[in-house]
Design a protein around this motif. Sequence first.
Motif, PDB file in Angstrom:
ATOM      1  N   TYR A  11       0.878  -1.189   0.026  1.00  0.00           N
ATOM      2  CA  TYR A  11       0.136  -0.001  -0.033  1.00  0.00           C
ATOM      3  C   TYR A  11       1.019   1.352   0.051  1.00  0.00           C
ATOM      4  O   TYR A  11       1.719   1.368   0.748  1.00  0.00           O
ATOM      5  CB  TYR A  11      -0.843   0.110   1.234  1.00  0.00           C
ATOM      6  CG  TYR A  11      -1.969  -1.073   1.358  1.00  0.00           C
ATOM      7  CD1 TYR A  11      -3.017  -1.178   0.643  1.00  0.00           C
ATOM      8  CD2 TYR A  11      -1.296  -2.197   2.056  1.00  0.00           C
ATOM      9  CE1 TYR A  11      -3.678  -2.245   0.793  1.00  0.00           C
ATOM     10  CE2 TYR A  11      -2.207  -3.439   2.262  1.00  0.00           C
ATOM     11  CZ  TYR A  11      -3.471  -3.439   1.545  1.00  0.00           C
ATOM     12  OH  TYR A  11      -4.149  -4.665   1.696  1.00  0.00           O
TER      13      TYR A  11
ATOM     14  N   ASN B 187      -3.606   4.530  -1.120  1.00  0.00           N
ATOM     15  CA  ASN B 187      -4.911   4.004  -0.221  1.00  0.00           C
ATOM     16  C   ASN B 187      -4.500   2.820   0.681  1.00  0.00           C
ATOM     17  O   ASN B 187      -3.672   2.246   0.605  1.00  0.00           O
ATOM     18  CB  ASN B 187      -5.999   3.464  -1.492  1.00  0.00           C
ATOM     19  CG  ASN B 187      -6.377   4.461  -2.336  1.00  0.00           C
ATOM     20  OD1 ASN B 187      -6.501   5.679  -2.140  1.00  0.00           O
ATOM     21  ND2 ASN B 187      -6.511   4.249  -3.441  1.00  0.00           N
ATOM     22  N   ASN B 188      -5.382   3.035   1.846  1.00  0.00           N
ATOM     23  CA  ASN B 188      -5.224   2.072   2.967  1.00  0.00           C
ATOM     24  C   ASN B 188      -4.013   2.233   3.518  1.00  0.00           C
ATOM     25  O   ASN B 188      -3.613   0.952   4.077  1.00  0.00           O
ATOM     26  CB  ASN B 188      -5.470   0.741   2.420  1.00  0.00           C
ATOM     27  CG  ASN B 188      -6.994   0.587   1.961  1.00  0.00           C
ATOM     28  OD1 ASN B 188      -8.077   1.216   2.527  1.00  0.00           O
ATOM     29  ND2 ASN B 188      -7.015  -0.158   0.695  1.00  0.00           N
TER      30      ASN B 188
ATOM     31  N   ASP C 131      -1.462   8.682   5.096  1.00  0.00           N
ATOM     32  CA  ASP C 131      -2.649   9.567   5.340  1.00  0.00           C
ATOM     33  C   ASP C 131      -2.288  10.631   6.451  1.00  0.00           C
ATOM     34  O   ASP C 131      -2.762  11.651   6.417  1.00  0.00           O
ATOM     35  CB  ASP C 131      -3.876   8.760   5.678  1.00  0.00           C
ATOM     36  CG  ASP C 131      -4.375   8.026   4.524  1.00  0.00           C
ATOM     37  OD1 ASP C 131      -4.320   8.414   3.388  1.00  0.00           O
ATOM     38  OD2 ASP C 131      -4.892   7.003   4.651  1.00  0.00           O
TER      39      ASP C 131
ATOM     40  N   GLU D  53      -0.201  10.805  -5.675  1.00  0.00           N
ATOM     41  CA  GLU D  53      -0.953   9.701  -5.915  1.00  0.00           C
ATOM     42  C   GLU D  53      -0.972   9.158  -7.606  1.00  0.00           C
ATOM     43  O   GLU D  53      -1.704   9.642  -8.380  1.00  0.00           O
ATOM     44  CB  GLU D  53      -2.565   9.673  -5.525  1.00  0.00           C
ATOM     45  CG  GLU D  53      -2.459   9.907  -3.990  1.00  0.00           C
ATOM     46  CD  GLU D  53      -3.653   9.783  -3.498  1.00  0.00           C
ATOM     47  OE1 GLU D  53      -4.746   8.803  -4.027  1.00  0.00           O
ATOM     48  OE2 GLU D  53      -4.265  10.407  -2.434  1.00  0.00           O
TER      49      GLU D  53
END
Length: 362
Positions: free
Chosen positions: A156, A159-160, A165, A184
């Motif tokens: 990853y 995302n995830n 994040d 991204e």
Amino acid sequence: MQIINKFYKLLNVYIYFISFSLLIVFFSTTYSNANAFRVSKIEISSPFELNFEKNNVIDKGFHTSFSDLISMITTSGDRKKIKNVSIKEIKGMIDSFTISDEKFINNEYFANLETTFNKKKILKFLENKNIFPSIPQRNKVLLFPILIETKNNNIYLFNNNIFYDKWNEQKNSYDLLDYLLPSEDIEDLIELQKISKDIETYDFSNLINKYDIRDNIILIIYKESNRIRTLSKINLNNSLKIQNKNYPKLDILNNNDFSNIVENLKQLYEDQWKKNNEINTSIKLPITISINSKKTKKIIELEQVLYSLDLVSDFSILNFNSEIIQYKITYNGTPNIFLNDMKEKNLELEMKNNMWILKWKI
């Protein structure tokens, strides 16, 4: 007539030296703040009660400012050598301070404190504790956080990926590194999935070169059931360091556990950046520079540069006359580093008769 001519010649020389001396005083006063450490935006507060003492509130702010400064210029290991510094000792290293935005809200006193510490006194304080500080130089770093679930070998990147994040959610005011995360790009993820088995030896340059940032960190996070293992490839100042860390019995979905991992990794990177920018106060290299005393603008430029260089611990005028000025400089580094520092400031030197001569463009 000869006596009168001599008198006027002496008068001109006298006026020249007086003017020059005033010029030097002006320069020294103008750039004195460059020889200091300034800690800003420290919020101080206290309940406004009968026993309210503003001086006590300011003293607490001095402690906080000193702690932030030490955190900015020393590694986490060296900070353990600094304990129980008295307010009297801290005040002895302060040149000035200002208080702004004073206000009272619900019987609470608030203000902002800015403290200017004397750089020489701070460096001497650390030298006495056998600590080499670092230049407090902020830097932007490209961080690639790659999360791998070892159970199924899933990768990853965006995302995830909790590290992608939330990496920038926590930051201390004294941190020197600012992190830029990759945009991204699905192609980057596809590329990493192709080489998942060899990811630790993979050359990431094709991904890094998309960004106009010199320094970068590749962070590979292996997630097992209740254990986290990280591999960090830290490329700062063209120096590559590889660090492995193990975090047993931690769950990255737990806020406290995740915060502890990120804080520990950021401290690791901060320490490495500081080691790359150490001021070795045990090196006291004497340097003499000569400059044409009629080149007033160059004199201003030279003094300004000397004040701005963190590795220049001291400088003074050794000798001057109507033709040249000689500066005596104490430098906490090697001759090559000094020459590079000067070159970066667009000042070129050449050696003549065992003395550095400052060149200028005609």
